[in-house]
Every structure is written in C-alpha cells, then in structure tokens.
Design a protein around this motif. Structure first.
Motif, short mmCIF file in Angstrom:
data_model
loop_
_atom_site.label_atom_id
_atom_site.label_comp_id
_atom_site.label_asym_id
_atom_site.label_seq_id
_atom_site.Cartn_x
_atom_site.Cartn_y
_atom_site.Cartn_z
N VAL A 165 0.93 -1.25 -0.11
CA VAL A 165 -0.09 0.01 -0.13
C VAL A 165 0.89 1.29 -0.13
N ALA A 166 0.60 2.25 -0.93
CA ALA A 166 1.23 3.55 -0.84
C ALA A 166 0.93 4.23 0.34
N VAL A 167 1.97 5.09 0.74
CA VAL A 167 1.32 5.87 1.93
C VAL A 167 1.69 7.40 1.91
N GLY A 168 0.81 8.12 2.23
CA GLY A 168 0.97 9.67 2.34
C GLY A 168 0.76 9.74 3.68
N GLY A 169 -0.43 10.32 3.99
CA GLY A 169 -0.74 10.47 5.45
C GLY A 169 -1.19 9.54 6.17
N GLY A 170 -1.44 8.32 5.44
CA GLY A 170 -1.68 7.15 6.12
C GLY A 170 -3.06 6.48 6.27
#
Length: 305
Positions: A165-170
C-alpha cells in the motif's frame, strides 16, 4: 482505536455509494487491486462517504456543509460524496495541485480554494474557514470515520500473504491494517522524498518531513496521521522507501504492459515490490488514477513539492 468492527460498519453504511473494485491476477501469485476504478478516481471516496453519512445519521451535519484540504484526491472524494448527498463542499488544495484534479473538483461542484505549495498550507487555510463558518471538517486521512471508510478496501482483497500500500498521510494503510492486519503482512511504500511513516517509525512518533517527490501531489503529507501510526505499530506494518525513478518506471510499466493509467502515488506501491523478500501471494493496491495521461510517455521535469 479503529478496528475491524468499525470497518465492517462503514462497509454497510457506504454500500451502494461506492464501487467494490475488482482485483485481477496478473501472473501466478501477483494480484492488482484496481481501486483506480473507484468513484472520483481513488479510494478517498470511501472515507468521505463514511464521514458525511455518519454525521448525517447522528444529526450533526451542519447546514454550512463540509470543508476539506487535500493534495487533490481527498478533495475529489469529498466533492463527489458531497455532490451525491446534496451537501455543500469547500475544498482547499495547493497551487501545485495537478490541473486535472482542480478541473475535476470544479466539475463536481466544489468551491475550490488554492493556497500555498504544499498540503500543510492548504490545511491551515481550510481550518480558518471551518472556524469562521462552522462547517464540518473532513480530514484527508486522520479521522476515525475516514480510516474506517478507507479500510473497506481491505475487506475486498483476495486472500494474500502480502499487501503493498502506498502511504501519504496514512489513512488507507491504517484502514487496511484495521481490516486485515491481524492475518496479513502489510507493507507501506513511500517515496524517498516524502518518508512520513518511515521517519515516524524511526523516531517512535509522528514527525514532520520534507516533501520532494514526483508523487508529492498525492503522497505529500508532511506528517503521518496519529491513527495511522498507532495501527501500523500495533499490526507490525513494514515500511520501504522507493526512488522517484522507480516510481516513474513502475507507472510506465503499468501502462505499457497492462494499459493501466495510474498516478505516481499509485505506482509507488508496485515500485516497492522489488524490495520485498519472499512476498508469497501478493496484492498491490493501485489506489488512484487522477493523472494526466499525456505524461505516460514523456515524464515532465520534476519540481519539488
């Protein structure tokens, strides 16, 4: 803390409003979850619907409507959900948000405000409007209803040993961890230039990081959410970093080999696959499609932020 019961309740609440997106096996043991086919072009519609519908059920949805801050995708999810439910939406995005996302926000009827060059600056401006109008804030990733809504994606995945899974803010990885983290190895993938979760795990708590990546428009949060950090730690989520070059190549490969047009943030998940030892049966979540298709052949010059 958000748990599987919350995710299952969210799935019942948003049923009929979101698309259960397909997964397909691209080769033995490797699956792609095609969340790029979701309403508004990313998983963000799931959390937006859950947040707004929860408030409506509780009688706490204000007449002033909702406000969101976003690099683009969260705003699109909120705009789509609000338009579907007949709710006013004000969306704040950085001036660096892709023109394709800004145009789509306006098409969906959102009142768009562009502030600053990063998500954090758009967020600060949105908070001022909430204080002024009394509208309900819909966070891009760090609210229980948002996390539970995003977690409904996890309930749709095929059985797997590993999920990337790609993560930015989560918000997405938090929801997936709440849904299936007790029985599935989950791997967070982030750009080297925006290591929000990776830095938080190293520091033992969420910390601010810089934003410098080709995927910064969708993975550009300066700090991972508190809910995400808690769920990641509780579920022993692994974290890997990938270069912009690897992200660009993964995005090109998805188009070249599968005719899947994804944004850089979505391609980051596939870029992380090469760093996983013995992944077993693996699902790569392709989480967004809000991109300029013309750049699938020739990447634009990268600008920080």
């Amino acid at each position: 803390m958000v748990n599987r019961n919350d995710v299952e309740a969210a799935a019942r609440r948003i049923e009929g409003y979101i698309r259960p997106t397909p997964s397909y096996e691209v080769r033995p043991g490797l699956w792609f979850k095609l969340e790029l086919l979701q309403h508004s072009g990313s998983f963000k519609a799931r959390g937006a619907f859950n947040r707004i519908l929860t408030a409506r059920e509780a009688g706490t949805l204000p007449a002033a409507g909702v406000v969101a801050a976003s690099g683009g995708n969260a705003g699109l999810g909120v705009a789509y959900a609000a338009a579907t439910l007949g709710v006013r939406a004000e969306v704040f995005v950085p001036v660096t948000a892709p023109a394709t996302k800004v145009a789509r926000l306006r098409e969906l009827g959102a009142h768009v405000h562009q502030h600053g060059r990063e998500y954090a600056e758009a967020y600060a401006a949105s908070a001022a409007l909430v204080a002024q109008t009394g509208a309900m804030f819909v966070h891009a990733y760090d609210q229980p209803e948002i996390v539970a809504g995003q977690g409904t994606l996890g309930l749709e995945l095929p059985p797997a040993d590993t999920v990337l899974v790609a993560v930015g803010g989560g918000g997405l990885i938090a929801g997936v961890a709440a849904a299936i983290g007790d029985k599935t190895r989950i791997v967070a993938v982030e750009p080297v230039g925006v290591p929000t979760l990776h830095a938080a795990l190293a520091a033992g708590a969420p910390v601010d990081v810089g934003v410098d990546s080709v995927a910064g428009d969708s993975l550009g949060a300066r700090r991972v959410g508190a809910i995400a950090f808690d769920l990641v730690v509780r579920n022993n989520v692994a974290s890997v970093l990938v270069s912009d070059d690897a992200i660009v190549e993964a995005r090109r490969r998805l188009w070249r080999e599968h005719r899947l047009a994804v944004e850089h943030g979505a391609a980051a998940a596939l870029a992380g696959l090469d760093q996983i030892d013995d992944p077993g049966t693996t699902v790569v979540v392709l989480c967004g499609a809000n991109t300029d298709p013309s750049t699938l052949y020739a990447e634009p010059a990268h600008a920080a932020g």
